[in-house]
Motif scaffolding. Sequence first.
Motif, mmCIF file in Angstrom:
data_model
loop_
_atom_site.group_PDB
_atom_site.id
_atom_site.type_symbol
_atom_site.label_atom_id
_atom_site.label_comp_id
_atom_site.label_asym_id
_atom_site.label_seq_id
_atom_site.Cartn_x
_atom_site.Cartn_y
_atom_site.Cartn_z
ATOM 1 N N VAL A 229 0.896 -1.233 -0.023
ATOM 2 C CA VAL A 229 -0.071 0.133 -0.053
ATOM 3 C C VAL A 229 0.951 1.219 -0.070
ATOM 4 N N TYR A 230 1.785 1.296 1.003
ATOM 5 C CA TYR A 230 2.691 2.592 0.885
ATOM 6 C C TYR A 230 3.596 2.589 -0.444
ATOM 7 N N PRO A 231 4.142 1.743 -0.946
ATOM 8 C CA PRO A 231 4.959 2.168 -2.193
ATOM 9 C C PRO A 231 3.798 2.586 -3.383
ATOM 10 N N ILE A 232 2.538 2.009 -3.322
ATOM 11 C CA ILE A 232 1.494 2.417 -4.331
ATOM 12 C C ILE A 232 1.236 4.009 -4.065
ATOM 13 N N LEU A 233 1.117 4.348 -3.017
ATOM 14 C CA LEU A 233 0.439 5.657 -2.526
ATOM 15 C C LEU A 233 2.075 6.765 -2.804
ATOM 16 N N ARG A 234 3.039 6.017 -2.468
ATOM 17 C CA ARG A 234 4.252 7.082 -2.481
ATOM 18 C C ARG A 234 4.654 7.202 -3.950
ATOM 19 N N SER A 235 4.600 6.134 -4.833
ATOM 20 C CA SER A 235 4.741 6.369 -6.303
ATOM 21 C C SER A 235 3.728 7.305 -6.958
ATOM 22 N N LEU A 236 2.530 7.198 -6.423
ATOM 23 C CA LEU A 236 1.509 8.067 -7.041
ATOM 24 C C LEU A 236 1.780 9.546 -6.641
ATOM 25 N N TYR A 237 2.118 9.667 -5.410
ATOM 26 C CA TYR A 237 2.862 11.073 -4.978
ATOM 27 C C TYR A 237 3.769 11.655 -5.851
ATOM 28 N N LEU A 238 4.962 10.632 -6.088
ATOM 29 C CA LEU A 238 5.921 11.109 -6.796
ATOM 30 C C LEU A 238 6.091 11.244 -8.174
ATOM 31 N N SER A 239 4.771 10.787 -8.820
ATOM 32 C CA SER A 239 4.496 10.977 -10.080
ATOM 33 C C SER A 239 4.130 12.533 -10.529
ATOM 34 N N PHE A 240 3.772 13.295 -9.475
ATOM 35 C CA PHE A 240 3.356 14.770 -9.509
ATOM 36 C C PHE A 240 4.612 15.758 -9.396
ATOM 37 N N PHE A 241 5.993 15.024 -9.315
ATOM 38 C CA PHE A 241 6.972 15.592 -9.089
ATOM 39 C C PHE A 241 8.092 15.404 -10.106
ATOM 40 N N SER A 242 9.091 16.330 -10.214
ATOM 41 C CA SER A 242 10.251 16.109 -11.170
ATOM 42 C C SER A 242 11.708 16.587 -10.072
ATOM 43 N N GLY A 243 12.539 16.022 -10.785
ATOM 44 C CA GLY A 243 13.743 16.206 -10.120
ATOM 45 C C GLY A 243 14.180 14.976 -9.076
ATOM 46 N N LYS A 244 15.029 15.289 -8.313
ATOM 47 C CA LYS A 244 15.402 14.327 -7.130
ATOM 48 C C LYS A 244 15.762 14.879 -5.858
ATOM 49 N N GLY A 245 15.651 14.113 -4.707
ATOM 50 C CA GLY A 245 16.039 14.702 -3.366
ATOM 51 C C GLY A 245 15.498 16.041 -2.956
ATOM 52 N N MET A 246 16.542 16.655 -2.638
ATOM 53 C CA MET A 246 15.991 18.223 -2.165
ATOM 54 C C MET A 246 15.514 19.032 -3.452
ATOM 55 N N MET A 247 16.178 18.643 -4.519
ATOM 56 C CA MET A 247 15.531 19.601 -5.693
ATOM 57 C C MET A 247 14.336 18.991 -6.407
ATOM 58 N N MET A 248 13.625 18.108 -5.858
ATOM 59 C CA MET A 248 12.233 17.793 -6.214
ATOM 60 C C MET A 248 11.276 18.908 -6.284
ATOM 61 N N LYS A 249 10.705 19.148 -7.423
ATOM 62 C CA LYS A 249 9.581 20.102 -7.379
ATOM 63 C C LYS A 249 8.110 19.750 -8.071
ATOM 64 N N PHE A 250 7.246 20.268 -7.691
ATOM 65 C CA PHE A 250 5.718 19.923 -7.992
ATOM 66 C C PHE A 250 5.759 20.337 -9.589
ATOM 67 N N TYR B 100 9.443 10.723 -12.839
ATOM 68 C CA TYR B 100 9.198 10.182 -13.932
ATOM 69 C C TYR B 100 8.934 8.856 -14.220
ATOM 70 N N ALA B 101 9.879 8.218 -13.664
ATOM 71 C CA ALA B 101 9.786 6.867 -13.363
ATOM 72 C C ALA B 101 8.538 6.166 -12.819
ATOM 73 N N ALA B 102 8.060 6.838 -11.725
ATOM 74 C CA ALA B 102 6.731 6.536 -11.157
ATOM 75 C C ALA B 102 5.577 6.830 -11.971
ATOM 76 N N THR B 103 5.546 7.567 -13.034
ATOM 77 C CA THR B 103 4.723 8.094 -14.083
ATOM 78 C C THR B 103 4.583 6.916 -14.910
ATOM 79 N N ILE B 104 5.730 6.545 -15.309
ATOM 80 C CA ILE B 104 5.957 5.151 -16.368
ATOM 81 C C ILE B 104 5.494 3.936 -15.756
#
Length: 298
Positions: free
Chosen positions: A33-54, A271-275
């Motif tokens: 459940v957590y990985p599914i929700l986390r990947s859905l959350y990440l799919s709305f962001f770009s970049g990595k780590g502290m540089m991630m932005k919506f 981007y990987a989460a979106t794919i």
Amino acid sequence: MATGKTGGLKRYYDLNGWLFIAPSLLLIAVFLVYPILRSLYLSFFSGKGMMMKFAGFGNVVRLWNDPVFLQALKNTVTFFVMQVPIMIVLALLLASVLNNDRLKFIGFFRTAIFLPCVASLVAYSVLFKSMFSVDGVVNQALFAIGFIDTPIGWLTEPFWAKVLVILAITWRWTGYNMIFYLAALQNIDKSIYEAARIDGVPAWARFLYITVPMLKPVILFTTIISTIGTIQLFDEVYNLTEGRGGPANATITLSLYIYNLTFRFMPSFGYAATISYVIVLMVALLSFLQFYAARDRS
């Protein structure tokens, strides 16, 4: 008084039941459940780590402007269209042949066909790369019988690389599907075949009009699991091409591209989460279509 005791016992057993399944629910929550929700959350962001932005739906827009993604999508669909029918039909035919108890060495043949799906991935990839190298045993055999004049570049030519991946998947997973068909065939009442034989029904008609319809649930099951496995294809391509999906991205799949985006190239988790959700949608759609096509129309 009795009612109170009954209610107390019910609450006691309900509590024990929840305590019994709590560890399983915890594992499902943490690792599913957590990985599914986390990947859905990440799919709305770009970049990595502290540089991630919506990015909103920016990653979705990026998909259709990414030639590597489009190539991976095309390859995945190609493997699905080519691989699943071959694997299902071949497994059914092998199961039908090996369902004959009068066949000599039947146990050996069943084991030999099933063995690849439990073999080590490393061992099988090394074996295939050795067999299909330029000076491997396959090219030598084809040259000896006059089928080819020059060695085939199984791992260096895009067309033959795709063929090699399909051969590898077929060799590895056909036996897995065959076991399901064997189990189902052995549960079919032999008197049905005997009655058809007495009525003069030829063998091909018995197979087509008796065996196949009675195996319909198993065919649906193996088709769906083969579809899921092919859409998520990763191991065979990774091992045969050393994670590159080559030559020239000719065998890269969506799962391998996700891996490369996450662990090999400059990380792009969003981007990987979106794919990954493209894979989810493909599996859901294809499974629905297969259930719809196999539904009971009576």
